[in-house]
Design a protein around this motif. Sequence first.
Motif, PDB file in Angstrom:
ATOM      1  N   TYR A 172     -10.134 -58.024 -28.679  1.00 54.50           N
ATOM      2  CA  TYR A 172      -9.030 -58.110 -27.730  1.00 54.50           C
ATOM      3  C   TYR A 172      -8.473 -56.725 -27.379  1.00 54.50           C
ATOM      4  O   TYR A 172      -7.996 -56.508 -26.274  1.00 54.50           O
ATOM      5  CB  TYR A 172      -7.936 -59.067 -28.218  1.00 54.50           C
ATOM      6  CG  TYR A 172      -8.363 -60.501 -28.016  1.00 54.50           C
ATOM      7  CD1 TYR A 172      -8.496 -61.022 -26.734  1.00 54.50           C
ATOM      8  CD2 TYR A 172      -8.681 -61.323 -29.084  1.00 54.50           C
ATOM      9  CE1 TYR A 172      -8.925 -62.323 -26.528  1.00 54.50           C
ATOM     10  CE2 TYR A 172      -9.100 -62.634 -28.887  1.00 54.50           C
ATOM     11  CZ  TYR A 172      -9.224 -63.122 -27.608  1.00 54.50           C
ATOM     12  OH  TYR A 172      -9.655 -64.416 -27.409  1.00 54.50           O
ATOM     13  N   GLY A 173      -8.559 -55.790 -28.305  1.00 50.11           N
ATOM     14  CA  GLY A 173      -8.168 -54.411 -27.992  1.00 50.11           C
ATOM     15  C   GLY A 173      -9.075 -53.798 -26.943  1.00 50.11           C
ATOM     16  O   GLY A 173      -8.608 -53.130 -26.014  1.00 50.11           O
ATOM     17  N   ALA A 226      -3.774 -47.640 -27.767  1.00 53.93           N
ATOM     18  CA  ALA A 226      -3.308 -49.013 -27.545  1.00 53.93           C
ATOM     19  C   ALA A 226      -1.886 -49.089 -27.018  1.00 53.93           C
ATOM     20  O   ALA A 226      -1.566 -49.967 -26.226  1.00 53.93           O
ATOM     21  CB  ALA A 226      -3.434 -49.816 -28.832  1.00 53.93           C
ATOM     22  N   PHE A 253      -6.874 -48.112 -32.159  1.00 55.01           N
ATOM     23  CA  PHE A 253      -6.919 -47.385 -30.895  1.00 55.01           C
ATOM     24  C   PHE A 253      -5.772 -46.372 -30.867  1.00 55.01           C
ATOM     25  O   PHE A 253      -4.793 -46.551 -30.139  1.00 55.01           O
ATOM     26  CB  PHE A 253      -6.787 -48.359 -29.710  1.00 55.01           C
ATOM     27  CG  PHE A 253      -7.881 -49.369 -29.610  1.00 55.01           C
ATOM     28  CD1 PHE A 253      -9.070 -49.090 -28.942  1.00 55.01           C
ATOM     29  CD2 PHE A 253      -7.726 -50.629 -30.182  1.00 55.01           C
ATOM     30  CE1 PHE A 253     -10.081 -50.025 -28.849  1.00 55.01           C
ATOM     31  CE2 PHE A 253      -8.731 -51.575 -30.090  1.00 55.01           C
ATOM     32  CZ  PHE A 253      -9.923 -51.273 -29.430  1.00 55.01           C
ATOM     33  N   GLY A 256      -7.347 -46.977 -19.606  1.00 57.73           N
ATOM     34  CA  GLY A 256      -8.487 -47.368 -20.435  1.00 57.73           C
ATOM     35  C   GLY A 256      -9.794 -46.942 -19.796  1.00 57.73           C
ATOM     36  O   GLY A 256     -10.708 -46.451 -20.466  1.00 57.73           O
ATOM     37  N   GLY A 290      -3.043 -55.194 -19.219  1.00 64.43           N
ATOM     38  CA  GLY A 290      -3.576 -54.151 -20.082  1.00 64.43           C
ATOM     39  C   GLY A 290      -4.070 -53.029 -19.184  1.00 64.43           C
ATOM     40  O   GLY A 290      -3.830 -53.027 -17.979  1.00 64.43           O
ATOM     41  N   ASN A 291      -4.774 -52.047 -19.752  1.00 65.15           N
ATOM     42  CA  ASN A 291      -5.382 -50.965 -18.972  1.00 65.15           C
ATOM     43  C   ASN A 291      -4.374 -50.378 -17.984  1.00 65.15           C
ATOM     44  O   ASN A 291      -4.678 -50.156 -16.815  1.00 65.15           O
ATOM     45  CB  ASN A 291      -6.630 -51.475 -18.259  1.00 65.15           C
ATOM     46  CG  ASN A 291      -7.480 -50.359 -17.686  1.00 65.15           C
ATOM     47  OD1 ASN A 291      -7.245 -49.189 -17.909  1.00 65.15           O
ATOM     48  ND2 ASN A 291      -8.482 -50.738 -16.924  1.00 65.15           N
ATOM     49  N   ALA A 324      -8.257 -55.316 -23.616  1.00 68.65           N
ATOM     50  CA  ALA A 324      -7.028 -54.727 -23.079  1.00 68.65           C
ATOM     51  C   ALA A 324      -7.305 -53.358 -22.477  1.00 68.65           C
ATOM     52  O   ALA A 324      -6.762 -52.997 -21.431  1.00 68.65           O
ATOM     53  CB  ALA A 324      -5.973 -54.615 -24.175  1.00 68.65           C
ATOM     54  N   MET A 325      -8.164 -52.593 -23.111  1.00 70.38           N
ATOM     55  CA  MET A 325      -8.463 -51.243 -22.654  1.00 70.38           C
ATOM     56  C   MET A 325      -9.346 -51.241 -21.410  1.00 70.38           C
ATOM     57  O   MET A 325      -9.150 -50.448 -20.495  1.00 70.38           O
ATOM     58  CB  MET A 325      -9.156 -50.442 -23.768  1.00 70.38           C
ATOM     59  CG  MET A 325      -9.423 -49.000 -23.392  1.00 70.38           C
ATOM     60  SD  MET A 325     -10.105 -48.039 -24.754  1.00 70.38           S
ATOM     61  CE  MET A 325     -11.848 -48.310 -24.513  1.00 70.38           C
ATOM     62  N   ALA A 374      -2.063 -52.789 -25.185  1.00 74.46           N
ATOM     63  CA  ALA A 374      -2.915 -53.776 -25.844  1.00 74.46           C
ATOM     64  C   ALA A 374      -2.148 -55.044 -26.239  1.00 74.46           C
ATOM     65  O   ALA A 374      -2.630 -56.152 -26.006  1.00 74.46           O
ATOM     66  CB  ALA A 374      -3.591 -53.154 -27.064  1.00 74.46           C
ATOM     67  N   LYS A 428       0.007 -55.710 -33.659  1.00 68.03           N
ATOM     68  CA  LYS A 428       0.274 -54.467 -32.920  1.00 68.03           C
ATOM     69  C   LYS A 428      -0.041 -53.252 -33.787  1.00 68.03           C
ATOM     70  O   LYS A 428      -0.683 -52.306 -33.325  1.00 68.03           O
ATOM     71  CB  LYS A 428       1.731 -54.432 -32.465  1.00 68.03           C
ATOM     72  CG  LYS A 428       2.089 -53.173 -31.715  1.00 68.03           C
ATOM     73  CD  LYS A 428       3.538 -53.168 -31.285  1.00 68.03           C
ATOM     74  CE  LYS A 428       3.880 -51.897 -30.527  1.00 68.03           C
ATOM     75  NZ  LYS A 428       5.291 -51.890 -30.111  1.00 68.03           N
ATOM     76  N   LEU A 447      -3.737 -52.841 -33.908  1.00 70.45           N
ATOM     77  CA  LEU A 447      -4.254 -52.311 -32.637  1.00 70.45           C
ATOM     78  C   LEU A 447      -3.943 -50.822 -32.493  1.00 70.45           C
ATOM     79  O   LEU A 447      -4.817 -50.041 -32.074  1.00 70.45           O
ATOM     80  CB  LEU A 447      -3.643 -53.083 -31.459  1.00 70.45           C
ATOM     81  CG  LEU A 447      -4.200 -54.473 -31.209  1.00 70.45           C
ATOM     82  CD1 LEU A 447      -3.274 -55.274 -30.294  1.00 70.45           C
ATOM     83  CD2 LEU A 447      -5.605 -54.394 -30.623  1.00 70.45           C
TER      84      LEU A 447
END
Length: 160
Positions: free
Chosen positions: A120-121, A49, A40, A139, A133-134, A124-125, A54, A33, A36
């Motif tokens: 993966y970030g 994030a 971000f 995002g 995510g998003n 997620a975005m 994220a 975390k 991330l």
Amino acid sequence: MKRRTFLILALVSFAARVFANTSNERNKLNIIKKTLLHMFPTTSKYQGADRFNALRFLIFVIKDPSFEKSDLEFLLEGAQELQSRDKEIINYSKEQTEEALRDFETTKFGQEWLSLVLYYGLEAMLGDPVYHGNKDNCGWENINHAPPLPTASKPFGELL
């Protein structure tokens, strides 16, 4: 040693191991975390994030049977390695975190781990919000992208 004493000691020992494993996994997730959030960051013009969830996305997709278990193992192993290099990274300032991650990046292992965290970030975005995510399409807003219509109503191709 009396049987009762033995059983109590065995139970305490077992509970300590379970707690240590849970605590260790939580520490690894906190390091992911932290990475991330650093990769971000939230700024006045960009939702980072923390805003697009994220880590929540990553935890959600990890639980799906189709998730690459080797990715999970590598993410956790990398977090452990980063923590072994920088024991207090969780408490580092933005500048200290940058320095620690840049130092980690000088290793092949570190480069590959940071690349996977970045991957993966980005998922997620930019992924569909159905994957947790998003959040609120933020995002997509970051890159001025209009959400596709219709969006998915169930994750992983599940049927309604």
